[in-house]
Design a protein around this motif. Structure first.
Motif, short mmCIF file in Angstrom:
data_model
loop_
_atom_site.label_atom_id
_atom_site.label_comp_id
_atom_site.label_asym_id
_atom_site.label_seq_id
_atom_site.Cartn_x
_atom_site.Cartn_y
_atom_site.Cartn_z
N UNK A 117 0.84 -1.20 0.00
CA UNK A 117 0.00 0.00 0.00
C UNK A 117 0.87 1.25 0.00
N UNK A 118 0.32 2.32 -0.56
CA UNK A 118 1.00 3.60 -0.47
C UNK A 118 0.71 4.22 0.90
N UNK A 119 1.57 5.12 1.31
CA UNK A 119 1.43 5.81 2.59
C UNK A 119 1.42 4.84 3.77
N UNK A 120 1.91 3.59 3.53
CA UNK A 120 1.97 2.57 4.58
C UNK A 120 0.61 2.33 5.24
N UNK A 121 -0.45 2.38 4.44
CA UNK A 121 -1.78 2.12 4.98
C UNK A 121 -1.88 0.67 5.43
N UNK A 122 -2.42 0.41 6.61
CA UNK A 122 -2.54 -0.97 7.09
C UNK A 122 -3.56 -1.75 6.26
N UNK A 123 -3.31 -3.04 6.09
CA UNK A 123 -4.18 -3.92 5.31
C UNK A 123 -5.02 -4.76 6.26
N UNK A 124 -6.31 -4.85 5.96
CA UNK A 124 -7.20 -5.66 6.78
C UNK A 124 -7.17 -7.13 6.35
N UNK A 141 1.89 -3.15 8.38
CA UNK A 141 2.89 -2.31 7.72
C UNK A 141 2.54 -2.10 6.24
N UNK A 142 1.40 -2.64 5.80
CA UNK A 142 0.92 -2.38 4.44
C UNK A 142 1.50 -3.29 3.38
N UNK A 143 1.97 -4.50 3.74
CA UNK A 143 2.54 -5.41 2.75
C UNK A 143 1.69 -6.68 2.68
N UNK A 144 1.30 -7.01 1.44
CA UNK A 144 0.54 -8.23 1.16
C UNK A 144 1.37 -9.06 0.20
N UNK A 145 1.99 -10.16 0.70
CA UNK A 145 2.89 -10.95 -0.13
C UNK A 145 2.62 -12.44 -0.02
#
Length: 591
Positions: A457-464, A499-503
């Motif tokens: 994500x940009x701006x380190x937006x948290x991912x649900x 931290x906004x990373x989906x891997x």
């Protein structure tokens, strides 16, 4: 004539008079009502309404076809038999309603005509009718243009419509055509002169009254004076406001260190020299020799209220002090001594599915008090700085841009000496979804281990929620909070959803893994999709050449061995020559 005869004549006359009815006018209703309340300067209409109807309709033959009509006002009668317009006083005009009804049309009614209006009408049968209308006139204090001067001690001011307490409806329109459905409006004091138009409606008036309000800010109340006193032992930075302030603080831009300035306080090499908050004076005394953290830009903030402040800016040099501003002409090389402003990359997320606007704040700063600033972008430069009168003495200029567009933006600033503008550039990128791929394409071969796909994500937006869809359509949900089993082929990869990373990590690639993948992630309650691809690695040109050379060598070796083997299986006849030059056969041949 004898007395008896006279008496007989009198009785005869009385009997005749008694037998003949005496004619009188009938009192009839008036449309729209028997009384009206009219605002001064407005108008009204009314007519005799014998049928007592409450709804105005087309006149008919039963309405009378009046042959005579008049109105009496303040004991003066005005004929309404023609289209003649009567003037009462300097402003009020009276004319007949129309040729079918007995009535009046009155314009620009004045307070002096607040009385009973009596209408008289005679129809074709000769019958007389009369109606009385009780007219009340309300006075309105109307002003075409109003100049209002407010103090600069606050960042806001209230715009009030004239006679707002007596109005029935108000709306205030500013210079940008922004409408406020109210008789009052609180505005930010961002300019020295602002204009507003107040549209007011009163009881008894059909049209709205418009008042132009010119709002002036008293500039003297806004002045913030910066002063520097330098001695052999100290440097004193003083910022003076014209009124009392509640709080003073000094900020060093070099190390982001703040000092509270209270009357008579001392801390190490710093003191609140000559600080008198009650008089609006804030001072910081720095003892020499200056430390490295003392050199650079200092700002003294004066807190006016919990959400508003002003102050002064100073540029402290290492060997000598400069207030950050010197007298020079346009294009002077002295400009190079100022602090250069650097560019900033900005990433903005604006979901096109959302109806709410995205507001972005851009700002630029200088180590000196500025006189003006502006913001220009790909679509123009029509932007007004926020609270500029407050922040200009601090060398700060701020803008709020609604639904900013991608491209290069520039904030220009300058001081009152008017040399070359200083520009701060922003590279703005607006994304329609809050994420992007880190591995847009993965090239690998079957059997390769620990191959990874990642979107962030940009701006380190948290991912649900984080999920991946493989080429066959199968969905794989992964998370750093879940521990996969030992035989699982897919597991989470990245720094974490917060931290906004989906891997996704593929333990070992198979043929089914090659093709189009989708990274699905949920942010702020909405799900987004990003495509990525896993491509099977093709044989390189070098490998192909190497294999070809190897094959050629192998074939060459095989050919040599085959040739040698054939030579061993067959031998032809041999011949010798004697010294006497005669042919002698060494074989077993006979002639």
């Amino acid at each position: 004539m004898p007395p008896i005869a006279q008496l007989s004549v009198i009785l005869f006359v009385v009997l005749i008079c008694w037998s003949v009815p005496i004619g009188r006018a009938d009192t009839v209703p008036i449309f729209p009502a028997k009384s009206l309340s009219i605002a001064e300067g407005a108008g009204f209409l009314a007519f005799l309404n014998p049928n007592g109807e409450t709804v105005l309709r087309e006149a008919s033959a039963t309405d009378g076809h009046w042959i005579h009509c008049s109105v009496s006002v303040n004991n003066v009668q005005y004929s309404l038999d023609s289209d003649q317009i009567h003037r009462i006083g300097d402003k009020t005009t009276v004319e007949r309603y129309d040729s079918e009804r007995c009535g009046v049309r009155v314009k620009n009614l004045q307070k002096a005509l607040e009385t009973k209006w009596t209408m008289y009408g005679t129809d074709q049968t000769g019958a007389d009718s009369t109606g009385v209308l009780d007219v009340t006139v309300t006075s309105i204090k109307f002003i075409d243009e109003l100049n209002v001067t407010v103090s600069g001690a606050s960042s806001t001011a209230t715009v009030n419509c004239p006679d707002k307490d007596g109005s029935r409806y108000c709306r205030i329109i500013d210079a940008d055509q922004v409408v406020s459905e109210s008789c009052t409006k609180t505005v930010d004091l961002t300019q020295r002169v602002s204009h507003f138009w107040c549209h007011t409606m009163f009881w008894g008036a059909m049209t709205e009254r418009i008042t132009k309000i010119n709002l002036f800010v008293a500039e003297n109340d806004r002045d913030v004076k910066a002063n520097v006193e330098e001695t052999e032992d100290h440097i004193v930075l003083t910022c003076q406001y014209r009124s009392t302030v509640s709080l003073c603080r000094a900020l060093s831009e070099a190390d982001n260190r703040q000092l509270m300035l209270l009357d008579g306080h001392l801390s190490g090499r710093y003191s609140a020299y000559n600080t008198k908050i009650s008089n609006g004076i804030c001072s910081l005394e720095i003892k020499k020799p200056l430390a490295p953290a003392d050199v650079g830009v200092w700002r003294i903030y004066q807190q006016l209220n919990p959400t508003d402040y002003t102050g002064c800016v100073f540029d402290v040099k290492g060997r000598r002090f400069s207030k950050g501003r010197s007298i020079r002409t346009r294009g002077s090389p002295v400009k190079s001594s100022r602090v250069e402003l650097t560019a900033t990359d900005i990433e903005i997320f604006h979901d096109p599915r959302s109806s709410s606007a995205t507001v972005t704040e851009l700002s630029c700063e200088a180590p000196y008090a500025i006189d003006y600033c502006y913001l220009s972008g790909p679509t123009g430069s029509d932007h007004t700085p926020e609270k500029f009168d407050r922040l200009k003495s601090l060398g700060i200029c701020r803008f709020k841009v609604t639904n900013i567009t991608s491209g290069v933006w520039a904030c220009g600033i300058n001081d009152q000496d008017g040399a070359e503008d200083h520009l701060t550039y922003y590279n703005v990128s607006v994304f329609q979804q809050p994420g992007q791929t880190v591995t847009n394409q993965l090239t690998a071969s079957t059997g390769d281990r620990e191959q990874r796909l990642l979107c962030r994500t940009i701006l380190d937006l948290p991912i649900d929620i984080c999920r991946f869809v493989d080429p066959s359509g199968e969905v794989h949900g992964v998370s750093n909070q879940m521990k996969p089993s030992a035989e699982a082929r897919y597991r989470y990869y990245g720094k974490g959803l917060r931290e906004g990373e989906c891997g996704l990590e593929i333990v070992e690639l198979r043929d089914k893994d090659f093709g189009q993948w989708k990274c699905l992630f949920k942010v702020r309650g909405r799900e987004y999709e990003i495509s990525m691809e896993v491509v099977e690695e093709a044989m390189s040109v070098g490998a192909i050449i190497g294999i070809s050379i190897a094959a050629t060598i192998v074939l060459g070796i095989i050919g040599i061995f085959a040739y040698r083997k054939l030579n061993r299986r067959y031998t032809g006849p041999t011949y010798t020559v004697s010294s006497s030059m005669s042919n002698v056969s060494n074989g077993s041949h006979r002639s």
